[in-house]
Design a protein around this motif. Sequence first.
Motif, PDB file in Angstrom:
ATOM      1  N   ILE A 139       0.833  -1.197   0.000  1.00 41.17           N
ATOM      2  CA  ILE A 139       0.000   0.000   0.000  1.00 41.17           C
ATOM      3  C   ILE A 139       0.870   1.251   0.000  1.00 41.17           C
ATOM      4  O   ILE A 139       0.563   2.244  -0.669  1.00 41.17           O
ATOM      5  CB  ILE A 139      -0.964  -0.012   1.200  1.00 41.17           C
ATOM      6  CG1 ILE A 139      -1.971  -1.149   1.042  1.00 41.17           C
ATOM      7  CG2 ILE A 139      -1.683   1.324   1.333  1.00 41.17           C
ATOM      8  CD1 ILE A 139      -3.025  -1.218   2.120  1.00 41.17           C
ATOM      9  N   LEU A 140       1.970   1.209   0.748  1.00 44.00           N
ATOM     10  CA  LEU A 140       2.896   2.337   0.710  1.00 44.00           C
ATOM     11  C   LEU A 140       3.451   2.542  -0.697  1.00 44.00           C
ATOM     12  O   LEU A 140       3.554   3.667  -1.187  1.00 44.00           O
ATOM     13  CB  LEU A 140       4.053   2.098   1.682  1.00 44.00           C
ATOM     14  CG  LEU A 140       3.769   2.323   3.170  1.00 44.00           C
ATOM     15  CD1 LEU A 140       4.988   1.934   3.997  1.00 44.00           C
ATOM     16  CD2 LEU A 140       3.376   3.773   3.432  1.00 44.00           C
ATOM     17  N   VAL A 188      -7.447   4.230   0.261  1.00 44.75           N
ATOM     18  CA  VAL A 188      -7.944   4.554   1.601  1.00 44.75           C
ATOM     19  C   VAL A 188      -8.945   3.503   2.063  1.00 44.75           C
ATOM     20  O   VAL A 188      -8.944   3.089   3.232  1.00 44.75           O
ATOM     21  CB  VAL A 188      -8.573   5.966   1.618  1.00 44.75           C
ATOM     22  CG1 VAL A 188      -9.349   6.206   2.908  1.00 44.75           C
ATOM     23  CG2 VAL A 188      -7.493   7.025   1.450  1.00 44.75           C
ATOM     24  N   ASP A 189      -9.797   3.026   1.154  1.00 47.88           N
ATOM     25  CA  ASP A 189     -10.776   2.004   1.520  1.00 47.88           C
ATOM     26  C   ASP A 189     -10.085   0.713   1.942  1.00 47.88           C
ATOM     27  O   ASP A 189     -10.523   0.045   2.885  1.00 47.88           O
ATOM     28  CB  ASP A 189     -11.721   1.736   0.350  1.00 47.88           C
ATOM     29  CG  ASP A 189     -12.900   0.864   0.753  1.00 47.88           C
ATOM     30  OD1 ASP A 189     -13.667   1.297   1.647  1.00 47.88           O
ATOM     31  OD2 ASP A 189     -13.057  -0.236   0.194  1.00 47.88           O
ATOM     32  N   ALA A 190      -8.991   0.367   1.242  1.00 55.34           N
ATOM     33  CA  ALA A 190      -8.232  -0.825   1.627  1.00 55.34           C
ATOM     34  C   ALA A 190      -7.665  -0.660   3.033  1.00 55.34           C
ATOM     35  O   ALA A 190      -7.675  -1.598   3.847  1.00 55.34           O
ATOM     36  CB  ALA A 190      -7.111  -1.078   0.623  1.00 55.34           C
ATOM     37  N   GLY A 212     -12.458  -1.661   3.972  1.00 57.93           N
ATOM     38  CA  GLY A 212     -13.675  -1.729   3.165  1.00 57.93           C
ATOM     39  C   GLY A 212     -14.817  -0.914   3.717  1.00 57.93           C
ATOM     40  O   GLY A 212     -15.985  -1.188   3.417  1.00 57.93           O
ATOM     41  N   ALA A 213     -14.506   0.114   4.518  1.00 56.94           N
ATOM     42  CA  ALA A 213     -15.559   0.904   5.161  1.00 56.94           C
ATOM     43  C   ALA A 213     -16.439   1.626   4.155  1.00 56.94           C
ATOM     44  O   ALA A 213     -17.619   1.871   4.411  1.00 56.94           O
ATOM     45  CB  ALA A 213     -14.936   1.915   6.129  1.00 56.94           C
ATOM     46  N   ARG A 216     -10.300  -6.607  -3.231  1.00 53.99           N
ATOM     47  CA  ARG A 216     -10.950  -5.875  -4.321  1.00 53.99           C
ATOM     48  C   ARG A 216     -10.540  -4.405  -4.355  1.00 53.99           C
ATOM     49  O   ARG A 216     -10.179  -3.875  -5.415  1.00 53.99           O
ATOM     50  CB  ARG A 216     -12.475  -5.979  -4.197  1.00 53.99           C
ATOM     51  CG  ARG A 216     -13.246  -5.210  -5.256  1.00 53.99           C
ATOM     52  CD  ARG A 216     -14.734  -5.360  -5.052  1.00 53.99           C
ATOM     53  NE  ARG A 216     -15.143  -4.925  -3.726  1.00 53.99           N
ATOM     54  CZ  ARG A 216     -16.394  -5.041  -3.258  1.00 53.99           C
ATOM     55  NH1 ARG A 216     -17.316  -5.611  -4.003  1.00 53.99           N
ATOM     56  NH2 ARG A 216     -16.696  -4.601  -2.055  1.00 53.99           N
ATOM     57  N   SER A 217     -10.583  -3.739  -3.226  1.00 54.14           N
ATOM     58  CA  SER A 217     -10.265  -2.306  -3.210  1.00 54.14           C
ATOM     59  C   SER A 217      -8.817  -2.064  -3.614  1.00 54.14           C
ATOM     60  O   SER A 217      -8.523  -1.130  -4.374  1.00 54.14           O
ATOM     61  CB  SER A 217     -10.532  -1.708  -1.822  1.00 54.14           C
ATOM     62  OG  SER A 217     -11.925  -1.611  -1.589  1.00 54.14           O
ATOM     63  N   LEU A 218      -7.904  -2.890  -3.122  1.00 55.22           N
ATOM     64  CA  LEU A 218      -6.498  -2.721  -3.462  1.00 55.22           C
ATOM     65  C   LEU A 218      -6.270  -2.991  -4.947  1.00 55.22           C
ATOM     66  O   LEU A 218      -5.493  -2.284  -5.608  1.00 55.22           O
ATOM     67  CB  LEU A 218      -5.646  -3.655  -2.613  1.00 55.22           C
ATOM     68  CG  LEU A 218      -4.135  -3.415  -2.633  1.00 55.22           C
ATOM     69  CD1 LEU A 218      -3.802  -1.984  -2.238  1.00 55.22           C
ATOM     70  CD2 LEU A 218      -3.437  -4.411  -1.712  1.00 55.22           C
ATOM     71  N   ARG A 219      -6.958  -4.014  -5.481  1.00 57.35           N
ATOM     72  CA  ARG A 219      -6.828  -4.319  -6.910  1.00 57.35           C
ATOM     73  C   ARG A 219      -7.326  -3.163  -7.766  1.00 57.35           C
ATOM     74  O   ARG A 219      -6.691  -2.775  -8.752  1.00 57.35           O
ATOM     75  CB  ARG A 219      -7.602  -5.610  -7.237  1.00 57.35           C
ATOM     76  CG  ARG A 219      -7.679  -5.944  -8.720  1.00 57.35           C
ATOM     77  CD  ARG A 219      -8.234  -7.341  -8.935  1.00 57.35           C
ATOM     78  NE  ARG A 219      -9.415  -7.595  -8.144  1.00 57.35           N
ATOM     79  CZ  ARG A 219     -10.635  -7.194  -8.475  1.00 57.35           C
ATOM     80  NH1 ARG A 219     -10.832  -6.495  -9.589  1.00 57.35           N
ATOM     81  NH2 ARG A 219     -11.687  -7.478  -7.709  1.00 57.35           N
ATOM     82  N   LYS A 220      -8.469  -2.586  -7.406  1.00 58.10           N
ATOM     83  CA  LYS A 220      -9.005  -1.470  -8.177  1.00 58.10           C
ATOM     84  C   LYS A 220      -8.101  -0.244  -8.071  1.00 58.10           C
ATOM     85  O   LYS A 220      -7.932   0.499  -9.043  1.00 58.10           O
ATOM     86  CB  LYS A 220     -10.426  -1.140  -7.712  1.00 58.10           C
ATOM     87  CG  LYS A 220     -11.471  -2.129  -8.203  1.00 58.10           C
ATOM     88  CD  LYS A 220     -12.880  -1.579  -8.020  1.00 58.10           C
ATOM     89  CE  LYS A 220     -13.898  -2.432  -8.745  1.00 58.10           C
ATOM     90  NZ  LYS A 220     -15.257  -1.857  -8.674  1.00 58.10           N
ATOM     91  N   ALA A 221      -7.536  -0.021  -6.885  1.00 55.23           N
ATOM     92  CA  ALA A 221      -6.615   1.106  -6.728  1.00 55.23           C
ATOM     93  C   ALA A 221      -5.421   0.948  -7.667  1.00 55.23           C
ATOM     94  O   ALA A 221      -4.971   1.910  -8.295  1.00 55.23           O
ATOM     95  CB  ALA A 221      -6.143   1.194  -5.277  1.00 55.23           C
TER      96      ALA A 221
END
Length: 302
Positions: free
Chosen positions: A120-121, A257-259, A263-264, A275-280
């Motif tokens: 993520i960083l 941020v969602d990741a 998933g908030a 999913r969120s990290l993949r889309k980012a």
Amino acid sequence: QVAHNIQAISRFLSASNRNGVAVLQLVRWKDGNLVHRNHKGCWRATWFWEDTEVHVCPPSREHAHQAGRALGLFHECLRDFQGALPEVIEGYHQESFYSRRFNEHLDQAQREKSGVPAEILELGGCITSHGLEWEVRNFGWHVSHGFLPLRVVHRDSKLQNVAFRRGTTDVHGLLDWDTVGRDTVHMDLGDLLRSCCNPAGFRPDRIHDVEFDARMYEAVMTGYLDTASGFLTDMERLFLSRSAQLVLLQLALRYTVDALDGGATFGTDPEDPNRSLRKARIYAQLLESSRQQQSKLDAVVS
């Protein structure tokens, strides 16, 4: 507030008798209200548009072109709307909001010595390394100082919210007016562009298969200019070719941020936990690809 905004726009378009814009009409419930509340939540309904279909990706360049025309017409028809449209989502389409949330996570991790996952960083570094920071601040400065007008726009203008007449490239109208409000036209145009210019979709075999499609960009942009040229200011035109990148940057940050938030915002899926990290990652790759083709994108507008 959502029902209020939809009803206000619907009444304005119906009263002004704008040709070519299908009006989304709310259905009143038996008690006369526009919304129905029960133990499962709050519900509203609109009249169904028969013989229409939607697409996740444009089947052809003509579909993309007509979607651009429809968005420009939507903006043109609402250019004189003066009514109140309350904000329904905090920070919506504000890159600074998501940048701040990302930095808050980094600060918290440093204080608590909990650490942020290296991937993520790395992704955050990629997102912010495209030389867009100055451009985003420059864009925001022009908005805050009134050089870029806030118009009534759709604010969720992805291709899936464009209803085509079944089996044709003709657009019947725009669906899902839940987030309609005041913003720059660039956010709407960028949302349509990013959804039309990602032929690899959101499950590519490899991240490097993701490429921003400049041909679809041209189709959408020329369609939009066909119907929007009459009201756009010179300053709005100046930033048009950055529309997709402004939205791609924002979405890459939102999903990162969602990741971090677990998933908030976009929810979680046990079958697709990343999913969120993949889309980012995909939005970051689209951003990189679009930046590499900047001269092509500029040429379409000029």
